[in-house]
Design a protein around this motif. Structure first.
Motif, PDB file in Angstrom:
ATOM      1  N   THR A 178     -33.189 -39.258  -2.898  1.00  0.00           N
ATOM      2  CA  THR A 178     -33.238 -37.999  -2.158  1.00  0.00           C
ATOM      3  C   THR A 178     -34.622 -37.378  -2.207  1.00  0.00           C
ATOM      4  O   THR A 178     -34.768 -36.175  -2.074  1.00  0.00           O
ATOM      5  CB  THR A 178     -32.191 -36.976  -2.695  1.00  0.00           C
ATOM      6  OG1 THR A 178     -32.530 -36.631  -4.056  1.00  0.00           O
ATOM      7  CG2 THR A 178     -30.798 -37.542  -2.643  1.00  0.00           C
ATOM      8  N   GLY A 179     -35.664 -38.188  -2.357  1.00  0.00           N
ATOM      9  CA  GLY A 179     -37.025 -37.685  -2.295  1.00  0.00           C
ATOM     10  C   GLY A 179     -37.526 -37.013  -3.545  1.00  0.00           C
ATOM     11  O   GLY A 179     -38.692 -36.606  -3.594  1.00  0.00           O
ATOM     12  N   LEU A 180     -36.687 -36.857  -4.573  1.00  0.00           N
ATOM     13  CA  LEU A 180     -37.108 -36.146  -5.776  1.00  0.00           C
ATOM     14  C   LEU A 180     -38.154 -36.925  -6.558  1.00  0.00           C
ATOM     15  O   LEU A 180     -39.067 -36.328  -7.148  1.00  0.00           O
ATOM     16  CB  LEU A 180     -35.889 -35.852  -6.659  1.00  0.00           C
ATOM     17  CG  LEU A 180     -34.846 -34.918  -6.038  1.00  0.00           C
ATOM     18  CD1 LEU A 180     -33.651 -34.765  -6.967  1.00  0.00           C
ATOM     19  CD2 LEU A 180     -35.460 -33.563  -5.738  1.00  0.00           C
ATOM     20  N   ARG A 181     -38.028 -38.246  -6.587  1.00  0.00           N
ATOM     21  CA  ARG A 181     -39.060 -39.051  -7.249  1.00  0.00           C
ATOM     22  C   ARG A 181     -40.400 -38.888  -6.540  1.00  0.00           C
ATOM     23  O   ARG A 181     -41.456 -38.807  -7.174  1.00  0.00           O
ATOM     24  CB  ARG A 181     -38.644 -40.519  -7.271  1.00  0.00           C
ATOM     25  CG  ARG A 181     -37.555 -40.854  -8.268  1.00  0.00           C
ATOM     26  CD  ARG A 181     -38.025 -40.645  -9.677  1.00  0.00           C
ATOM     27  NE  ARG A 181     -37.052 -41.120 -10.650  1.00  0.00           N
ATOM     28  CZ  ARG A 181     -37.098 -40.846 -11.933  1.00  0.00           C
ATOM     29  NH1 ARG A 181     -38.073 -40.099 -12.410  1.00  0.00           N
ATOM     30  NH2 ARG A 181     -36.177 -41.319 -12.750  1.00  0.00           N
ATOM     31  N   GLY A 182     -40.363 -38.839  -5.226  1.00  0.00           N
ATOM     32  CA  GLY A 182     -41.601 -38.630  -4.481  1.00  0.00           C
ATOM     33  C   GLY A 182     -42.228 -37.281  -4.784  1.00  0.00           C
ATOM     34  O   GLY A 182     -43.458 -37.158  -4.877  1.00  0.00           O
ATOM     35  N   ILE A 183     -41.385 -36.255  -4.941  1.00  0.00           N
ATOM     36  CA  ILE A 183     -41.903 -34.928  -5.306  1.00  0.00           C
ATOM     37  C   ILE A 183     -42.553 -34.974  -6.679  1.00  0.00           C
ATOM     38  O   ILE A 183     -43.637 -34.409  -6.893  1.00  0.00           O
ATOM     39  CB  ILE A 183     -40.770 -33.894  -5.261  1.00  0.00           C
ATOM     40  CG1 ILE A 183     -40.268 -33.713  -3.831  1.00  0.00           C
ATOM     41  CG2 ILE A 183     -41.233 -32.559  -5.832  1.00  0.00           C
ATOM     42  CD1 ILE A 183     -39.086 -32.786  -3.713  1.00  0.00           C
ATOM     43  N   GLU A 184     -41.892 -35.646  -7.633  1.00  0.00           N
ATOM     44  CA  GLU A 184     -42.467 -35.743  -8.969  1.00  0.00           C
ATOM     45  C   GLU A 184     -43.813 -36.459  -8.936  1.00  0.00           C
ATOM     46  O   GLU A 184     -44.766 -36.054  -9.621  1.00  0.00           O
ATOM     47  CB  GLU A 184     -41.495 -36.473  -9.898  1.00  0.00           C
ATOM     48  CG  GLU A 184     -40.244 -35.673 -10.231  1.00  0.00           C
ATOM     49  CD  GLU A 184     -39.306 -36.450 -11.128  1.00  0.00           C
ATOM     50  OE1 GLU A 184     -39.415 -37.694 -11.164  1.00  0.00           O
ATOM     51  OE2 GLU A 184     -38.467 -35.819 -11.802  1.00  0.00           O
ATOM     52  N   ARG A 185     -43.910 -37.553  -8.157  1.00  0.00           N
ATOM     53  CA  ARG A 185     -45.186 -38.260  -8.061  1.00  0.00           C
ATOM     54  C   ARG A 185     -46.250 -37.394  -7.395  1.00  0.00           C
ATOM     55  O   ARG A 185     -47.407 -37.389  -7.808  1.00  0.00           O
ATOM     56  CB  ARG A 185     -44.994 -39.568  -7.293  1.00  0.00           C
ATOM     57  CG  ARG A 185     -44.213 -40.625  -8.044  1.00  0.00           C
ATOM     58  CD  ARG A 185     -44.331 -41.969  -7.361  1.00  0.00           C
ATOM     59  NE  ARG A 185     -43.718 -41.957  -6.040  1.00  0.00           N
ATOM     60  CZ  ARG A 185     -42.455 -42.283  -5.797  1.00  0.00           C
ATOM     61  NH1 ARG A 185     -41.663 -42.639  -6.783  1.00  0.00           N
ATOM     62  NH2 ARG A 185     -41.978 -42.264  -4.565  1.00  0.00           N
ATOM     63  N   ARG A 186     -45.853 -36.669  -6.348  1.00  0.00           N
ATOM     64  CA  ARG A 186     -46.815 -35.819  -5.650  1.00  0.00           C
ATOM     65  C   ARG A 186     -47.357 -34.732  -6.584  1.00  0.00           C
ATOM     66  O   ARG A 186     -48.563 -34.450  -6.607  1.00  0.00           O
ATOM     67  CB  ARG A 186     -46.146 -35.178  -4.428  1.00  0.00           C
ATOM     68  CG  ARG A 186     -47.104 -34.396  -3.544  1.00  0.00           C
ATOM     69  CD  ARG A 186     -46.322 -33.659  -2.462  1.00  0.00           C
ATOM     70  NE  ARG A 186     -45.684 -34.564  -1.536  1.00  0.00           N
ATOM     71  CZ  ARG A 186     -46.252 -35.015  -0.427  1.00  0.00           C
ATOM     72  NH1 ARG A 186     -47.488 -34.657  -0.135  1.00  0.00           N
ATOM     73  NH2 ARG A 186     -45.591 -35.813   0.376  1.00  0.00           N
ATOM     74  N   LEU A 187     -46.474 -34.110  -7.362  1.00  0.00           N
ATOM     75  CA  LEU A 187     -46.910 -33.058  -8.280  1.00  0.00           C
ATOM     76  C   LEU A 187     -47.660 -33.634  -9.478  1.00  0.00           C
ATOM     77  O   LEU A 187     -48.561 -32.995 -10.018  1.00  0.00           O
ATOM     78  CB  LEU A 187     -45.700 -32.257  -8.766  1.00  0.00           C
ATOM     79  CG  LEU A 187     -44.857 -31.550  -7.698  1.00  0.00           C
ATOM     80  CD1 LEU A 187     -43.724 -30.785  -8.348  1.00  0.00           C
ATOM     81  CD2 LEU A 187     -45.715 -30.615  -6.871  1.00  0.00           C
ATOM     82  N   GLY A 188     -47.239 -34.824  -9.917  1.00  0.00           N
ATOM     83  CA  GLY A 188     -47.885 -35.431 -11.076  1.00  0.00           C
ATOM     84  C   GLY A 188     -49.354 -35.690 -10.854  1.00  0.00           C
ATOM     85  O   GLY A 188     -50.129 -35.745 -11.820  1.00  0.00           O
ATOM     86  N   THR A 189     -49.773 -35.848  -9.611  1.00  0.00           N
ATOM     87  CA  THR A 189     -51.192 -36.054  -9.326  1.00  0.00           C
ATOM     88  C   THR A 189     -52.016 -34.863  -9.787  1.00  0.00           C
ATOM     89  O   THR A 189     -53.189 -35.011 -10.152  1.00  0.00           O
ATOM     90  CB  THR A 189     -51.386 -36.285  -7.820  1.00  0.00           C
ATOM     91  OG1 THR A 189     -50.532 -37.351  -7.401  1.00  0.00           O
ATOM     92  CG2 THR A 189     -52.823 -36.642  -7.497  1.00  0.00           C
ATOM     93  N   PHE A 190     -51.415 -33.676  -9.790  1.00  0.00           N
ATOM     94  CA  PHE A 190     -52.118 -32.459 -10.195  1.00  0.00           C
ATOM     95  C   PHE A 190     -51.600 -31.922 -11.532  1.00  0.00           C
ATOM     96  O   PHE A 190     -51.724 -30.723 -11.811  1.00  0.00           O
ATOM     97  CB  PHE A 190     -51.938 -31.383  -9.109  1.00  0.00           C
ATOM     98  CG  PHE A 190     -52.350 -31.837  -7.745  1.00  0.00           C
ATOM     99  CD1 PHE A 190     -53.668 -31.802  -7.358  1.00  0.00           C
ATOM    100  CD2 PHE A 190     -51.398 -32.328  -6.856  1.00  0.00           C
ATOM    101  CE1 PHE A 190     -54.037 -32.227  -6.094  1.00  0.00           C
ATOM    102  CE2 PHE A 190     -51.769 -32.749  -5.587  1.00  0.00           C
ATOM    103  CZ  PHE A 190     -53.096 -32.707  -5.207  1.00  0.00           C
TER     104      PHE A 190
END
Length: 608
Positions: free
Chosen positions: A564-576
């Protein structure tokens, strides 16, 4: 005459209390299998029957108090309607018959109505209040009846939004206090287990060094790591975050000559190589010995920190308050000292209530102190923290590269399948127009109109593509206004989206972009997967953190492991170095909190 009417109403209250107690017991008995065993068809009947009875008592209390007590229930759901294929939908499931959708709609109507919780709360406490006040207050019967009726009318009346918000905040504070005390009690119960694990470690060391059973030594410093990990997680109850400090496991490496290498030593057999690799890994890891020191000292520290609030609440409740209640209600003959303070049971009651309150209120501060103690020994050392930081940056860099490559492929695909194909069609049509201008002007004019429509469609697709890469409103107006614009686009279409909070400045552009697309994904999840009807977004910047909280009233049950896209959100935020904290119990609500470390600059442009 007034006193006689009060006595009569007191007798009526006693009878009503018995009926309400039976109804509450019936509800609990039927809801137990419904919730625990999945027999959901057992849930609505007792609640609806309780509503009918409660409406009778509501009318009675309204007559006694002289004020109207309207029904607080939400209107019943409309009958399910078939779609174009003649099927009936409930959430993500289609049915041929309206029977099951109608049942689930009724179940949602009953269980999600706040008035149901208030009715059950009143059913639980009404017999207690009546049995406590009415027998004692027969001498002042009118006053007692008026007090019980007024309290019942207040409990059963609809709540205005302000009162509901205050009550919800009080309930949340009460739940937090009780939860903190329960967590303190749970950690206190772990102290004896830690003593047993320490004794097992000492026995392994004795056998390993004394009798040469060296295979027990790695076990002596590893068998309690699961408990240390649990305690690191438990420190999060007090707001502390402790990473696992262990070094990566040492694995034997196969050489070209067939031998196995562990550091500077070669082995012929895999068993010896694996054993020595584990030995070296555990023996040379500083975290193993810090864990052992923690295991030896933690039982004493836990009892010293968490023992007083837990013991105070337990002794106050069961040693002082319970004997008074039992003696008063049932006339039990206790010994003179049990449940009394200085020989006085009333003083014992007051002291017991004070001890319970003190124990509950002190639990939070003691949990914070206990979390500090846990982090003192179980957190990574400076070297381990640096190693974990390097690993995190390596993962986030790889995720960023993968995400960038995927975004480039998406843009290329969208351009190839969309705008590029339309522009090629425009070019071909313009060639046909050029040939028809002299021979068939009417056909040429038609082709000009078609070319105009094709060009406009290509322009729309290019604008949508640009908006998906970086929305212009985000660059021009900032994060807060971009999210408000996103909410306006979704409002009246899928859900009621509300945006609250303000930002005093602008985060860096990459952080703004990451937060915007993360919020967009969370809103899509709430409406597409969670069936949410209301979404609330709150923006804050505090202590160097951009915090965005997304609340929805959907079905809940969101899990990053299921996509449901939550892993993608975590990866996107983890960059910062950002984090995603998710609370989504089955049945809802879902609360997602995004935190991104950043510094705000002065705002360029923002609406009021």
């Amino acid at each position: 005459m007034t006193w006689l009417r009060g006595v009569q109403r007191s007798a009526v209250l006693l009878g009503v209390a018995v009926v309400v107690l039976v109804q509450f017991a019936l509800t609990v008995v039927m809801m137990g299998p419904g919730v625990l065993l999945g027999l959901v068809f057992l849930i609505p009947p007792p609640i609806q029957h309780g509503r009918r009875l409660t409406n009778r008592w509501r009318a009675m209390f309204a007559a006694w108090t002289g004020r109207a007590v309207p029904e607080p229930y939400q209107p019943p759901p409309a009958p399910p309607q078939p779609d174009a294929d003649g099927l009936y939908r409930h959430d993500t499931t289609l049915y041929k018959s309206p029977r099951f959708p109608a049942f689930f709609h009724r179940l949602d109507w009953v269980m999600k109505d706040p008035a149901t919780k208030r009715d059950l709360t009143w059913q639980l406490w009404f017999p207690v209040v009546v049995l406590a006040l009415v027998p004692v207050g027969l001498v002042v019967a009118p006053w007692t009846v008026r007090l019980v009726a007024s309290w019942s009318a207040w409990m059963l009346a609809p709540m205005d939004p302000a009162r509901a918000a205050r009550r919800q905040r009080r309930g949340e504070r009460t739940q937090r206090v009780l939860l903190d005390w329960g967590r303190a009690a749970l950690l206190l119960c772990c102290a004896p287990l830690e003593v047993l694990l320490l004794a097992f470690s000492m026995a392994c060391f004795s056998l390993g060094f004394g009798l040469g059973l060296v295979f027990l030594i790695p076990l002596a410093v590893m068998h309690y790591r699961w408990l240390a990990d649990l305690r690191r997680h438990a420190a999060g109850w007090a707001g502390a975050r402790i990473e696992r400090p262990y070094t990566p496991e040492l694995v034997p490496q196969r050489r070209p000559d067939g031998l196995l290498q562990v550091r500077n030593t070669l082995y012929k057999t895999e068993a010896w190589a694996t054993f020595n690799a584990r030995w070296l890994w555990t023996w040379h890891d500083v975290a193993s010995w810090r864990d052992l020191v923690w295991l030896a000292a933690d039982p004493v520290v836990t009892v010293a920190l968490l023992g007083p609030p837990v013991a105070a609440a337990v002794y106050g409740a069961f040693g002082l308050v319970l004997p008074w209640v039992w003696t008063t209600a049932f006339g039990a003959d206790w010994s003179a000292w049990y449940g009394a303070a200085a020989g006085n049971r009333t003083a014992g009651l007051v002291l017991g209530v004070a001890l319970v309150a003190a124990g509950l209120l002190l639990a939070r501060s003691q949990l914070i102190a206990h979390a500090w103690w846990t982090s003192l020994l179980l957190r990574p050392t400076r070297e381990a923290a640096l190693r974990l930081r390097v690993e995190q940056l390596t993962r986030s860099r790889a995720d960023a590269v993968d995400a960038q490559a995927a975004e480039v492929r998406r843009i290329e695909r969208d351009l190839h399948d969309g705008a590029q194909a339309r522009l090629i069609a425009v070019g071909l049509t313009l060639g046909a127009i050029e040939r028809l201008m002299d021979t068939d002007p009417a056909a040429a004019r038609k082709l000009v109109a078609q070319t105009k429509e094709t060009a406009e469609a290509a322009l729309r697709e290019l604008r949508d593509l640009v908006r998906g890469i970086h929305p212009p409103v985000l660059s021009e107006r900032g994060l807060a206004d971009a999210i408000r614009a996103l909410a306006l686009d979704l409002d009246d279409v899928t859900a009621d989206v509300t945006v609250t909070g303000r930002l005093a400045g602008r985060p860096p552009a990459p952080v703004e972009s990451a937060a915007y697309f993360a919020v967009s994904e969370l809103i899509a999840n709430a409406t597409r997967h969670g069936g949410a009807g209301k979404v609330t977004i709150d923006l804050r910047h505090e202590n160097g953190l951009l915090r965005v909280t997304v609340y929805d009233d959907g079905r809940g049950g969101a899990d990053p492991s299921r996509g449901t896209g939550l892993r993608g959100i975590e990866r996107r935020l983890g960059t910062f170095d950002g984090t995603l904290t998710l609370s989504s119990p089955p049945g809802g609500p879902t609360v997602a909190t995004l935190e991104l470390p950043c510094v705000l600059s002065s705002p360029k442009t923002s609406t009021s």
